[in-house]
Scaffold this active site. Structure first.
Site, PDB file in Angstrom:
ATOM      1  N   TYR A 182       0.856  -1.193   0.000  1.00 39.25           N
ATOM      2  CA  TYR A 182       0.000   0.000   0.000  1.00 39.25           C
ATOM      3  C   TYR A 182       0.894   1.245   0.000  1.00 39.25           C
ATOM      4  CZ  TYR A 182      -3.657   3.166   1.738  1.00 39.25           C
ATOM      5  OH  TYR A 182      -4.534   4.197   1.902  1.00 39.25           O
ATOM      6  N   THR A 184       1.451   3.752   1.742  1.00 42.92           N
ATOM      7  CA  THR A 184       2.157   4.236   2.934  1.00 42.92           C
ATOM      8  C   THR A 184       3.175   3.233   3.464  1.00 42.92           C
ATOM      9  OG1 THR A 184       0.498   3.259   4.382  1.00 42.92           O
ATOM     10  CG2 THR A 184       0.132   5.544   3.696  1.00 42.92           C
ATOM     11  N   LYS A 185       3.231   2.072   2.877  1.00 40.51           N
ATOM     12  CA  LYS A 185       4.053   1.016   3.476  1.00 40.51           C
ATOM     13  C   LYS A 185       5.524   1.141   3.075  1.00 40.51           C
ATOM     14  CE  LYS A 185       0.562  -0.404   5.694  1.00 40.51           C
ATOM     15  NZ  LYS A 185      -0.494  -1.371   5.504  1.00 40.51           N
ATOM     16  N   THR A 186       6.351   0.276   3.647  1.00 39.72           N
ATOM     17  CA  THR A 186       7.810   0.430   3.512  1.00 39.72           C
ATOM     18  C   THR A 186       8.264   0.355   2.059  1.00 39.72           C
ATOM     19  OG1 THR A 186       7.953  -0.580   5.669  1.00 39.72           O
ATOM     20  CG2 THR A 186      10.005  -0.355   4.457  1.00 39.72           C
ATOM     21  N   ILE A 187       7.697  -0.582   1.283  1.00 45.07           N
ATOM     22  CA  ILE A 187       7.837  -0.503  -0.176  1.00 45.07           C
ATOM     23  C   ILE A 187       6.429  -0.517  -0.768  1.00 45.07           C
ATOM     24  CG2 ILE A 187      10.154  -1.511  -0.315  1.00 45.07           C
ATOM     25  CD1 ILE A 187       8.858  -4.125  -1.290  1.00 45.07           C
TER      26      ILE A 187
END
Ligand code: PLP
Length: 383
Positions: A182, A184-187
């Site tokens: 998603y 906002t996630k880390t990748i």
């Protein structure tokens, strides 16, 4: 000292590598699942050290298919932390099973193995462990409980791509594991998710059910030599990833180690910056893990959290709250009520917790500014 521009809570790190790959994908004319998805899956399986990695359109879909792949359904109880994003629990309902909320450990904010044990009944079939903020849950204790009670352990690793537990990547601990890409996630792939597993039957189920339940490799039917014939083995879903998404993922994954290193630098700066501030407490990290540092949760030990968020906003700093406990939402209150005392740690932590901005493109001056504002606000003489 107030900055003029709003510092967002999160921001994806995409550059010319992703732009070029997405453009080449668009120009190729192949827009849905194809070779780029296969390439992304292959590199993800290699990175995590798992036999199979199956790309889907979200972590929510990954969790849903994981539950179904393991045969969970009506009459089954699934143990799950309330301190998570609502989709971890929603999918249990989608599968027709019953969520049983479990409290968290006060030191790690991860699912509490002691409370897991207390909540096991004859109907319990599975545990979903969330690696909160990127800190791996206690997989040793949870695996032991799962083995002893014949339960399935599924990992919600939405925050934990790149995290390690006892030197081994999250995803490679023998459980079906679900990742999120998603925005906002880390990748990120914008929207996207991945299921990893070593079990060929689980992999087969996910592969089929993500694309209508059609016999595998159905996407190849439009390639030269592909067959127009297919069979439907079950009423599947539509939650495959597309090549446009995978085009981003391929490059994001290559940058992950660098992202985590930069996140760690920021976290270290925060920790040092808040070390002598008695009004905030950060969290303990056990020695046997690598934290992906997806989030930097701050516990406001004696300062009003809601007011803190407003004041940070006035200083042009975005924050967020991870998470509003799922058992507190209307649907869950009405359908799966729990006693307050049953979620004591979750309820207490929720009142105090706030996530600070944390992403690789933050500048050192942004970090210094945040530390200064947090320390000024929380140590002012008003509570
Ligand atoms: C973001 C998140 C999800 C859902 O991920 P999507 O890819 O948006 O479906 C699930 N669990 C947790 C803990 C999350 O933070």
């Amino acid at each position: 000292m107030k900055r003029k521009e709003f510092l967002p809570f999160c921001q994806a790190s995409l550059d010319k590598d992703e732009f070029k790959e997405v453009e080449s994908c668009l120009r190729s004319g192949w827009l849905t699942m194809g070779n780029k998805v296969l390439e992304f899956e292959k590199s993800f399986a290699e990175y995590t050290g798992t036999k199979f990695a199956l790309a889907v359109n979200s972590c929510t879909a990954a969790l849903h298919l994981a539950l179904l792949a393991h045969g969970l359904g009506p009459g089954d109880e699934v143990l799950v932390p309330s301190f998570t994003f609502t989709s971890t629990v929603n999918v249990i309902i989608h599968a027709g099973a019953k969520p049983i909320f479990v409290d968290i450990n006060r030191a790690t904010l991860n699912i509490d193995p002691e409370d897991v044990k207390k909540k096991i009944t004859k109907k319990t079939k599975a545990i979903i462990a969330v690696h909160y903020a990127g800190l791996p849950a206690d997989l040793t204790a949870l695996s032991a409980i799962a083995t002893e009670n014949n339960l399935i352990l599924i990992e919600d690793a939405a925050h934990a791509v790149g995290s390690k537990y006892k030197e081994k990547q999250i995803g490679s601990h023998g459980n079906t594991t679900c990742f999120s890409f998603y925005a906002t996630k880390t990748i990120t792939t914008g929207e996207g998710g991945m299921v990893t597993t070593d079990d060929p039957n689980i992999a087969e189920y996910v592969m089929r059910s993500r694309l209508h339940g059609i016999s595998k490799d159905a996407w190849k039917r439009y390639l030269k030599g592909g067959s127009w014939k297919y069979d439907v083995l079950q009423p599947g879903y539509k939650c495959n990833m597309t090549d446009v998404q995978a085009a981003m993922g391929i490059h994001q994954l290559k940058k992950l180690e660098g992202f985590i290193n930069r996140r760690k630098e920021i976290v270290d700066a925060y920790d040092v910056g808040f070390a002598s501030n008695a009004m905030v407490g950060s969290l303990a990290i056990p020695a046997n893990v690598r934290h992906s540092h997806h989030l930097y949760p701050l516990l406001l030990t004696s300062y009003n959290r809601d007011r803190f968020i407003e004041e940070m906003n006035d200083f042009n700093i975005g924050t967020s709250v991870h998470f509003i406990p799922v058992h507190q939402f209307t649907y869950y209150k009405e359908n799966f009520p729990v006693k307050k005392s049953d979620m004591a740690v979750t309820n207490e932590v929720f009142e105090k917790i706030v996530s600070l901005p944390l992403y690789p493109s933050m500048k050192n001056r942004d970090i210094d500014y945040i530390i200064k504002v947090v320390n000024n606000l929380t140590t002012q003489d008003k509570k």
